[in-house]
Design a protein around this motif. Structure first.
Motif, PDB file in Angstrom:
ATOM      1  N   ALA A 256      50.393 -28.233  10.309  1.00 23.70           N
ATOM      2  CA  ALA A 256      49.106 -28.233  11.031  1.00 23.70           C
ATOM      3  C   ALA A 256      49.358 -28.429  12.527  1.00 23.70           C
ATOM      4  O   ALA A 256      48.696 -27.802  13.367  1.00 23.70           O
ATOM      5  CB  ALA A 256      48.191 -29.331  10.480  1.00 23.70           C
ATOM      6  N   SER A 257      50.337 -29.267  12.883  1.00 29.02           N
ATOM      7  CA  SER A 257      50.627 -29.472  14.313  1.00 29.02           C
ATOM      8  C   SER A 257      51.217 -28.187  14.913  1.00 29.02           C
ATOM      9  O   SER A 257      50.974 -27.871  16.085  1.00 29.02           O
ATOM     10  CB  SER A 257      51.554 -30.670  14.530  1.00 29.02           C
ATOM     11  N   GLY A 258      51.967 -27.426  14.100  1.00 28.50           N
ATOM     12  CA  GLY A 258      52.486 -26.141  14.573  1.00 28.50           C
ATOM     13  C   GLY A 258      51.358 -25.146  14.808  1.00 28.50           C
ATOM     14  O   GLY A 258      51.360 -24.411  15.797  1.00 28.50           O
ATOM     15  N   ILE A 259      50.378 -25.133  13.922  1.00 28.52           N
ATOM     16  CA  ILE A 259      49.235 -24.210  14.077  1.00 28.52           C
ATOM     17  C   ILE A 259      48.486 -24.550  15.377  1.00 28.52           C
ATOM     18  O   ILE A 259      48.112 -23.661  16.144  1.00 28.52           O
ATOM     19  CB  ILE A 259      48.297 -24.299  12.854  1.00 28.52           C
ATOM     20  N   ALA A 260      48.301 -25.851  15.617  1.00 29.53           N
ATOM     21  CA  ALA A 260      47.593 -26.280  16.838  1.00 29.53           C
ATOM     22  C   ALA A 260      48.334 -25.776  18.078  1.00 29.53           C
ATOM     23  O   ALA A 260      47.721 -25.290  19.036  1.00 29.53           O
ATOM     24  CB  ALA A 260      47.481 -27.804  16.864  1.00 29.53           C
ATOM     25  N   THR A 261      49.643 -25.863  18.056  1.00 33.68           N
ATOM     26  CA  THR A 261      50.435 -25.450  19.229  1.00 33.68           C
ATOM     27  C   THR A 261      50.435 -23.937  19.384  1.00 33.68           C
ATOM     28  O   THR A 261      50.348 -23.411  20.498  1.00 33.68           O
ATOM     29  CB  THR A 261      51.883 -25.973  19.082  1.00 33.68           C
ATOM     30  N   LEU A 262      50.504 -23.251  18.264  1.00 33.67           N
ATOM     31  CA  LEU A 262      50.524 -21.781  18.303  1.00 33.67           C
ATOM     32  C   LEU A 262      49.245 -21.213  18.924  1.00 33.67           C
ATOM     33  O   LEU A 262      49.244 -20.137  19.514  1.00 33.67           O
ATOM     34  CB  LEU A 262      50.697 -21.228  16.875  1.00 33.67           C
ATOM     35  N   TRP A 263      48.165 -21.946  18.755  1.00 34.39           N
ATOM     36  CA  TRP A 263      46.850 -21.473  19.179  1.00 34.39           C
ATOM     37  C   TRP A 263      46.776 -21.193  20.700  1.00 34.39           C
ATOM     38  O   TRP A 263      46.007 -20.351  21.162  1.00 34.39           O
ATOM     39  CB  TRP A 263      45.821 -22.533  18.760  1.00 34.39           C
ATOM     40  N   GLY A 264      47.570 -21.905  21.491  1.00 31.54           N
ATOM     41  CA  GLY A 264      47.448 -21.801  22.956  1.00 31.54           C
ATOM     42  C   GLY A 264      47.706 -20.402  23.477  1.00 31.54           C
ATOM     43  O   GLY A 264      48.544 -19.675  22.938  1.00 31.54           O
ATOM     44  N   PRO A 265      46.984 -20.005  24.561  1.00 28.91           N
ATOM     45  CA  PRO A 265      47.144 -18.643  25.094  1.00 28.91           C
ATOM     46  C   PRO A 265      48.513 -18.349  25.682  1.00 28.91           C
ATOM     47  O   PRO A 265      48.878 -17.182  25.834  1.00 28.91           O
ATOM     48  CB  PRO A 265      46.056 -18.536  26.169  1.00 28.91           C
ATOM     49  N   ALA A 266      49.306 -19.389  26.006  1.00 30.36           N
ATOM     50  CA  ALA A 266      50.665 -19.107  26.487  1.00 30.36           C
ATOM     51  C   ALA A 266      51.601 -18.836  25.316  1.00 30.36           C
ATOM     52  O   ALA A 266      52.749 -18.438  25.508  1.00 30.36           O
ATOM     53  CB  ALA A 266      51.190 -20.282  27.305  1.00 30.36           C
ATOM     54  N   ASN A 271      48.045 -12.839  21.883  1.00 37.15           N
ATOM     55  CA  ASN A 271      47.671 -11.521  21.343  1.00 37.15           C
ATOM     56  C   ASN A 271      46.157 -11.292  21.460  1.00 37.15           C
ATOM     57  O   ASN A 271      45.705 -10.188  21.737  1.00 37.15           O
ATOM     58  CB  ASN A 271      48.207 -11.290  19.919  1.00 37.15           C
ATOM     59  N   GLU A 272      45.403 -12.374  21.276  1.00 38.45           N
ATOM     60  CA  GLU A 272      43.947 -12.270  21.444  1.00 38.45           C
ATOM     61  C   GLU A 272      43.625 -12.030  22.927  1.00 38.45           C
ATOM     62  O   GLU A 272      42.787 -11.198  23.273  1.00 38.45           O
ATOM     63  CB  GLU A 272      43.308 -13.584  20.950  1.00 38.45           C
ATOM     64  N   ALA A 273      44.348 -12.771  23.795  1.00 39.68           N
ATOM     65  CA  ALA A 273      44.101 -12.639  25.240  1.00 39.68           C
ATOM     66  C   ALA A 273      44.475 -11.248  25.747  1.00 39.68           C
ATOM     67  O   ALA A 273      43.832 -10.727  26.658  1.00 39.68           O
ATOM     68  CB  ALA A 273      44.899 -13.710  25.991  1.00 39.68           C
ATOM     69  N   VAL A 274      45.494 -10.618  25.149  1.00 39.38           N
ATOM     70  CA  VAL A 274      45.891  -9.265  25.582  1.00 39.38           C
ATOM     71  C   VAL A 274      44.746  -8.291  25.327  1.00 39.38           C
ATOM     72  O   VAL A 274      44.383  -7.487  26.189  1.00 39.38           O
ATOM     73  CB  VAL A 274      47.152  -8.766  24.820  1.00 39.38           C
ATOM     74  N   LEU A 275      44.156  -8.389  24.145  1.00 39.50           N
ATOM     75  CA  LEU A 275      43.098  -7.440  23.811  1.00 39.50           C
ATOM     76  C   LEU A 275      41.890  -7.629  24.733  1.00 39.50           C
ATOM     77  O   LEU A 275      41.305  -6.660  25.218  1.00 39.50           O
ATOM     78  CB  LEU A 275      42.681  -7.563  22.353  1.00 39.50           C
ATOM     79  N   THR A 276      41.558  -8.903  24.994  1.00 38.61           N
ATOM     80  CA  THR A 276      40.449  -9.170  25.913  1.00 38.61           C
ATOM     81  C   THR A 276      40.765  -8.553  27.277  1.00 38.61           C
ATOM     82  O   THR A 276      39.916  -7.924  27.911  1.00 38.61           O
ATOM     83  CB  THR A 276      40.247 -10.702  26.054  1.00 38.61           C
ATOM     84  N   MET A 277      42.022  -8.720  27.710  1.00 38.43           N
ATOM     85  CA  MET A 277      42.421  -8.177  29.017  1.00 38.43           C
ATOM     86  C   MET A 277      42.321  -6.644  29.015  1.00 38.43           C
ATOM     87  O   MET A 277      41.765  -6.053  29.949  1.00 38.43           O
ATOM     88  CB  MET A 277      43.862  -8.612  29.307  1.00 38.43           C
ATOM     89  N   LEU A 278      42.817  -6.006  27.944  1.00 36.23           N
ATOM     90  CA  LEU A 278      42.779  -4.531  27.907  1.00 36.23           C
ATOM     91  C   LEU A 278      41.339  -4.034  27.874  1.00 36.23           C
ATOM     92  O   LEU A 278      40.994  -3.039  28.514  1.00 36.23           O
ATOM     93  CB  LEU A 278      43.546  -4.005  26.687  1.00 36.23           C
ATOM     94  N   ARG A 302      47.440 -13.883  34.845  1.00 32.94           N
ATOM     95  CA  ARG A 302      48.759 -13.379  34.458  1.00 32.94           C
ATOM     96  C   ARG A 302      48.575 -12.173  33.564  1.00 32.94           C
ATOM     97  O   ARG A 302      47.575 -12.098  32.840  1.00 32.94           O
ATOM     98  CB  ARG A 302      49.527 -14.423  33.664  1.00 32.94           C
ATOM     99  N   LEU A 303      49.509 -11.298  33.587  1.00 32.19           N
ATOM    100  CA  LEU A 303      49.443 -10.150  32.681  1.00 32.19           C
ATOM    101  C   LEU A 303      49.765 -10.661  31.282  1.00 32.19           C
ATOM    102  O   LEU A 303      50.908 -11.031  31.006  1.00 32.19           O
ATOM    103  CB  LEU A 303      50.494  -9.136  33.133  1.00 32.19           C
ATOM    104  N   MET A 304      48.756 -10.719  30.432  1.00 31.16           N
ATOM    105  CA  MET A 304      48.988 -11.268  29.091  1.00 31.16           C
ATOM    106  C   MET A 304      49.829 -10.286  28.277  1.00 31.16           C
ATOM    107  O   MET A 304      49.701  -9.066  28.427  1.00 31.16           O
ATOM    108  CB  MET A 304      47.653 -11.551  28.384  1.00 31.16           C
ATOM    109  N   GLY A 305      50.709 -10.856  27.443  1.00 29.85           N
ATOM    110  CA  GLY A 305      51.612 -10.005  26.666  1.00 29.85           C
ATOM    111  C   GLY A 305      52.842  -9.585  27.447  1.00 29.85           C
ATOM    112  O   GLY A 305      53.619  -8.758  26.984  1.00 29.85           O
TER     113      GLY A 305
END
Ligand code: ACO
Length: 427
Positions: A256-266, A271-278, A302-305
């Motif tokens: 669960a702590s790994g999932i929390a960390t994975l969630w961050g946009p960095a 991948n979610e931020a890239v689509l929003t950017m495109l 920053r250029l996401m992705g």
């Protein structure tokens, strides 16, 4: 005398101040600084762990300069194009590709443990329907710590492996339920006639009032995504899982702590931020403006992705995902996808730009995965959840490895203190 691990070789040479130099099987050597504080009253300072090997590991190797990624020694390109996800999961968790009986035994175990407990299903109703799937997954996976009281002696191999299999087996159902709950559709159970990737698709997109036919091209694409995201050595989420595990914490809480960390946009949230950017870019004509913003020191954009802490070359996973994205778009009759056209042009422009060349910024795994997932029907809020399903294999592999490293002890970094020196109350 410091503890040594079985697979580390101590070099004949030392640093000028007498510190041992350790050798792995490939990659840079490491200075063993464990005695530094005691001997010289000095700490090492490395915020962000840019030059720090936090542990010994035999799972995944990255050569960032060469753009090479190996799982247990095998190049990612060979695994992604010639193996199924269960084979790769077995390789990561147990060190070797499975023989055919081992593979069927492994798949049987996944099928045995892939159902969610009825009480786990009831948790979903406590969440708002508009909650982010990653928020739901942090909660549900953490809550699994409250189950399986009969097999929680994690000093025993049997309980360790059972927990690892349970996590890998249940994660697709947990992720899919976080989506189906959000749209008010009944939560679907796994179907043991289907493989891991196909099962995830049917739990995501199947409806109770009609049969779900798995499209083999889409199933192979999601399997490819799972393989490419399964592990990536000591990234932020895996390091978090290992750090939590070093205290002896429950494996479901560690993941669960790994999932929390994975969630961050960095990290996985990119991948979610890239689509929003495109989508924001809208058309290739706006690319010069976006690239200008990415280079502007006064603009946080920053250029996401793009970019990676370890890769100073093309991320090999990005190239594989780009090819799969092309195949899936063609299969779905979406060859003229404006998102893909924008992404390809953005990549071309950035890779010819001095800023990106000098800083060695290349597309990473997240750059094309959002376009692929969107074409397959995944809403953008599920992108990081898909990543979490895949990365669960890596997290549990590292958890199992750490459990076998008796000498590791609890992770406890020190700090360079810059606060007030000793002072006293004046009342
Ligand atoms: N766009 C523009 N400039 C960038 C980018 C980018 N995407 N990435 C790095 N830079 C620049 C930085 O501004 C910095 O410039 P400076 O030296 O002039 O200060 C330089 O490149 C080095 O960047 P750092 O942030 O020090 O690199 P770090 O290794 O810490 O960060 C990271 C890596 C977080 C991935 C970064 O490249 C980034 O934010 N990328 C966008 C987010 C993203 O795609 N994340 C997914 C990573 S892959 C994964 O987790 C699955």
């Amino acid at each position: 005398m410091t503890k040594q691990y079985a697979n580390i070789v101590v070099s004949d040479t030392q640093t000028p101040n007498g510190l041992p130099i350790l050798k792995g099987s490939i990659g840079p050597d490491a200075v063993d600084v464990r005695t530094l504080l005691g001997r010289q009253n000095l700490l090492t300072y490395d915020p962000g762990f840019r030059s720090t090997a936090s542990c010994e590991s035999a799972i995944t190797y990255i050569d960032g300069e060469a753009g090479q990624l190996l799982y247990r020694g095998y190049p990612i390109e060979e695994l992604a194009t010639r193996c199924g996800f269960s084979e790769v999961a077995h390789l990561l968790m147990y060190g070797e590709l499975p023989a055919s009986e081992q593979l069927s035994g492994f798949q049987c175990k996944i099928n045995e443990y892939n159902l969610l407990h009825d009480q786990v299903l009831s948790f979903y109703h406590g969440f708002r329907r508009d909650a982010h799937p990653m928020a739901v997954m942090v909660g549900v996976v953490g809550a699994l710590s409250a189950f399986y009281q009969d097999s929680q002696d994690y000093s025993r191999d049997e309980d360790q492996h059972k927990a690892a299999i349970r996590l890998v087996a249940k994660m697709p159902a947990i992720a899919a339920a976080s989506y189906t709950y959000s749209i008010g559709r009944p939560i679907r159970h796994p179907d043991n006639n289907l493989d891991y990737a196909s099962n995830f698709l049917q739990m995501m997109f199947g409806k109770p009032n009609e049969p779900y036919h798995v499209d083999p091209v889409l199933a192979r694409a999601i399997e490819m995504i799972f393989i490419l995201h399964a592990d990536h050595e000591q990234n932020a989420s895996t390091s978090t899982v290992r750090m939590a595990a070093s205290s002896g914490a429950n494996p479901f809480a560690c993941v669960a702590s790994g999932i929390a960390t994975l969630w961050g946009p960095a990290h996985g949230g990119a991948n979610e931020a890239v689509l929003t950017m495109l989508e924001d870019i809208g058309s290739p004509d706006r690319i010069p403006e976006i690239v200008r913003r990415a280079k502007d020191k006064n603009d946080p954009f920053r250029l996401m992705g793009f970019g990676h802490r370890v890769y100073r070359n093309y991320d090999p996973r990005a190239a594989l995902i780009r090819d799969t994205t092309r195949q899936v778009l063609a299969h779905l009759g979406m060859e003229n996808s404006p998102l893909m056209a924008t992404a390809l042009e953005l990549e071309r422009v950035a890779l010819e730009d001095d800023y990106f060349i000098e800083k060695k910024l290349y597309p990473n795994v997240d750059f094309y995965s959002g376009i692929l997932l969107r074409a397959m029907g995944f809403p953008s809020r599920m992108f990081t959840a898909v990543f979490a399903v895949a990365r669960t294999v890596g997290w549990v592999s590292h958890w199992l490895e750490l459990k076998q490293q008796a000498g590791h002890g609890i992770d406890r970094p020190r700090q360079l203190y810059t606060g007030p020196t000793l002072r006293h109350l004046d009342k």
